[in-house]
Design a protein around this motif. Structure first.
Motif, PDB file in Angstrom:
ATOM      1  N   TYR A 154      -4.953   6.220 -11.077  1.00  0.00           N
ATOM      2  CA  TYR A 154      -4.951   5.759  -9.673  1.00  0.00           C
ATOM      3  C   TYR A 154      -5.676   4.441  -9.492  1.00  0.00           C
ATOM      4  O   TYR A 154      -5.422   3.693  -8.546  1.00  0.00           O
ATOM      5  CB  TYR A 154      -5.609   6.825  -8.770  1.00  0.00           C
ATOM      6  N   ASP A 158       0.832  -1.201   0.000  1.00  0.00           N
ATOM      7  CA  ASP A 158       0.000   0.000   0.000  1.00  0.00           C
ATOM      8  C   ASP A 158       0.870   1.256   0.000  1.00  0.00           C
ATOM      9  O   ASP A 158       0.418   2.347   0.354  1.00  0.00           O
ATOM     10  CB  ASP A 158      -0.935  -0.012   1.204  1.00  0.00           C
ATOM     11  N   SER A 187      -0.253   4.343  -1.566  1.00  0.00           N
ATOM     12  CA  SER A 187      -1.221   5.180  -0.860  1.00  0.00           C
ATOM     13  C   SER A 187      -0.502   5.939   0.260  1.00  0.00           C
ATOM     14  O   SER A 187      -0.580   7.158   0.346  1.00  0.00           O
ATOM     15  CB  SER A 187      -2.337   4.308  -0.297  1.00  0.00           C
ATOM     16  N   PHE A 216      -8.268  10.875 -10.902  1.00  0.00           N
ATOM     17  CA  PHE A 216      -8.582  10.838  -9.484  1.00  0.00           C
ATOM     18  C   PHE A 216      -9.524  12.010  -9.247  1.00  0.00           C
ATOM     19  O   PHE A 216      -9.279  13.123  -9.730  1.00  0.00           O
ATOM     20  CB  PHE A 216      -7.313  10.984  -8.633  1.00  0.00           C
ATOM     21  N   PRO A 217     -10.636  11.776  -8.510  1.00  0.00           N
ATOM     22  CA  PRO A 217     -11.718  12.765  -8.491  1.00  0.00           C
ATOM     23  C   PRO A 217     -11.298  14.186  -8.134  1.00  0.00           C
ATOM     24  O   PRO A 217     -11.786  15.140  -8.738  1.00  0.00           O
ATOM     25  CB  PRO A 217     -12.689  12.190  -7.466  1.00  0.00           C
ATOM     26  N   ARG A 238     -10.633  -0.204  -3.739  1.00  0.00           N
ATOM     27  CA  ARG A 238     -11.222   0.986  -4.342  1.00  0.00           C
ATOM     28  C   ARG A 238     -12.613   0.644  -4.822  1.00  0.00           C
ATOM     29  O   ARG A 238     -12.807  -0.287  -5.611  1.00  0.00           O
ATOM     30  CB  ARG A 238     -10.355   1.507  -5.506  1.00  0.00           C
ATOM     31  N   HIS A 239     -13.553   1.332  -4.276  1.00  0.00           N
ATOM     32  CA  HIS A 239     -14.962   1.179  -4.577  1.00  0.00           C
ATOM     33  C   HIS A 239     -15.197   1.146  -6.084  1.00  0.00           C
ATOM     34  O   HIS A 239     -14.631   1.962  -6.793  1.00  0.00           O
ATOM     35  CB  HIS A 239     -15.687   2.384  -3.947  1.00  0.00           C
TER      36      HIS A 239
END
Lengths: 402, 402
Positions: free
Chosen positions: B178, B41, B44, B134-135, B371-372
């Motif tokens: 991402y 990870d 992240s 990425f939002p 990730r949703h």
């Protein structure tokens, strides 16, 4: 060698000792890491609270080093901006749920001012800004005006009631002037702004933690402040943004980062702002600086801001009297108002050779700061400065300028 | 109990051991605080570099606690944003003097995109943004478009060469996606943007520190990135902004804070931007987070990004082969491109019950993220992940999904 042998006026030396003995906040000094220096620069960078080093070590070694990514939930990293905001809230007279911590003061001024202009609507085409503001607020206000198509007009705070009108969208003011230490009348100015139908945005950098602010009581719309001065959060600690509860649904951020999304981990392409103070968040919070601040705020548990204010005024009064006794008349001139209602928690002395004088003061163990071109600034932080410090600072100043 | 007794395919286990033995970067693992967990990870939140705790302690106890305000000069606090920017520069293929560290990625996207639009001039009325971004980049781009009076058009990165035209002011792209880990063709896309006379703004969050970027070589105009992923700067460590040297004089910041003033301590009412990368600064830098990052970057001394890239590709190749061997066919589907030229340093696997699978993986000591709604993400950080880790992660995944 007693104090008086070192040149003190006996009455002032004993008055300092008596005031220190009677000081209910005296014990708080133990909660800070201090030495023999008289530190009168807490209005620029607060001293290190004793709680902080161990907390930061835990954040680094355990929360980051061992838990790693799990800390976003398990160590409360994700919710830190609003949790720490709630900790600052009582210090500025705000109920919970109206403050988020994060970003710099400058970035928060931009968010607050653009949001205020948007709340005011299209019909109002100018922004007023304190003509004596700390420069960054003015620069950012200029950008906010440019980017929202409004005019920017600098106005002395005292002239705001006359200047504000039905063209005014928002007014950006400093609660305490960074240079002179003058305290502006937040209740009256906010009322005048509201009477004209405009929005009041206050910069609390030089007042929060030194005196009562009363954001909720006085109906302030938006406010920003730093946390590294009287709140002792550490160098460059994150700033905060206050958005009055009733205005939060209309807070339309110019920096709508994913942290302010209603469902940040939904990873949606469309922006939908979360309700509440979190709407003021932007990107990923800087956890190390933020959790150092959280530890620093523990010193305030059980401390009354009113008691802090009373001691602050007593110290600045005493300092001005000591300066009168120790410094040759006319050698320095106070820029700080004599009236308590107009005084923050610092004393600014105009002095032709201020830069050189401050250098020598610092060499002698009295730390204030110099503001270009000719101002000596002394900040009085009631949590860890005492009356003997005040007397010593004035005495050394007298020696240095002779 | 040997690896094979625990269910490993002997050939893969021995290949992992051989690859680890031959790995020139192997020794770097010692420079991080790690345990028996397979930490995938780091895309992240990077692991804690061993240098960091002592450095942070020094910053807190000595620089803040003892030197206090003097540290702005004596400890190099004031110049940290550009000094640390210069430390990041070689990792992204930039010469010195083009990167400043500070603020969040979101805030830097705003600065970069507004500045790019202003460079493009009035005649160009649209901004293109990566439709799979990425939002937060999309949300901020929307705000930048709104505040500069431009239209925003989402476009798949591959379609940018067709979409970009003489109406386009700027194009905001992610170097690595991402979600899927897809690497976009920065040289070709930048050239296409330039051919249309527009400005290219790249988000390097998922590539910097994992693969060569070549900002200068490929003529990128502006770029931003975070430092808490492959650069291991710590939770919420400050982001950075790259402004190509030739464009710096035209960098017209929407956040002109006092730190970007030509004479910040002149305290002037009028804004006059400083020359160089410092023009990207805004407010007071968050020193604790920033100096933790500086310590974290020391691990890169003498490390070649090309060697990191070679190991990264070897690891993601090996992981995909191990997944093929350990995970029942069809149970997961790789979203990550097979071609090296299109792959970043993560592998994304689509999996119907990804949320539940990731929970169980973490319980078993293999940490990736979810990730949703249905993606398992595994990040491969060549500085501290080895091939035995890769084999184990795939093996445990196989056990968990059965």
């Amino acid at each position: 060698m007693s104090e008086t042998e070192r040149g003190g006026v006996p009455e002032l030396v004993s008055e300092a000792a008596e005031s220190d003995a009677a000081d209910a906040l005296r014990g708080l000094r133990e909660r800070f890491v201090l030495d023999e220096v008289v530190y009168l620069d807490g209005n620029s960078l607060g001293a290190l609270p004793a709680e902080v080093p161990a907390r930061v070590e835990d954040v680094v070694r355990r929360q980051w080093g061992e838990l790693r990514i799990r800390s976003w939930e398990e160590s409360g990293w994700w919710t830190a901006p609003e949790r720490i905001g709630d900790r600052i809230a009582p210090l500025v007279g705000a109920a919970r749920g109206q403050i988020v911590v994060g970003d710099s003061t400058s970035v928060n001024v931009f968010k607050a001012l653009v949001a205020a202009v948007r709340m005011a609507g299209e019909g109002r085409d100018e922004i007023l800004v304190d003509a004596t503001t700390f420069p960054t607020d003015g620069y950012i206000a200029e950008s906010a005006a440019r980017m929202t198509g409004r005019a920017l007009r600098p106005v002395a705070p005292a002239d705001v009631p006359d200047a504000v009108g039905d063209r005014t969208a928002a007014v950006l003011l400093n609660h305490v002037d960074y240079r002179t230490g003058r305290l502006h009348d937040l209740p009256a100015l906010t009322a005048a702004v509201h009477a004209a139908g405009a929005y009041a945005v206050w910069d609390l950098c030089h007042s929060a933690g030194a005196l009562p602010v009363g954001l909720d009581e006085h109906g302030v719309d938006l406010a920003v402040g730093c946390t590294y001065k009287y709140l002792n959060g550490g160098p460059g600690a994150p700033a905060y943004l206050y958005v009055r509860a009733e205005l939060q649904d209309r807070f339309d951020s110019p920096l709508p980062g994913w942290n302010s999304h209603a469902e940040p981990f939904g990873m949606r392409a469309g922006y939908e702002p979360v309700a509440g103070a979190r709407r003021g968040r932007v990107g990923t919070p800087d956890i190390l600086s933020m959790l150092a601040l959280e530890a620093a705020l523990e010193v305030w548990d059980g401390v009354s801001v009113e008691a802090v204010r009373a001691k602050s005024l007593a110290m600045t009064d005493f300092f001005l009297r000591c300066v009168g006794a120790y410094v040759p008349q006319g050698r320095v001139v106070s820029l700080t108002p004599a009236a308590h209602a107009e005084r923050g928690s610092q004393v600014a002395l105009r002095c032709d050779d201020a830069g050189d004088v401050m250098k020598r003061l610092i060499e002698r163990g009295v730390v204030g700061d110099f503001r270009h071109p000719d101002v000596l600034r002394f900040g009085f932080t009631p949590l860890y400065v005492g009356f003997a410090d005040v007397e010593r600072a004035a005495r050394v100043l007298g020696e240095v300028v002779r």
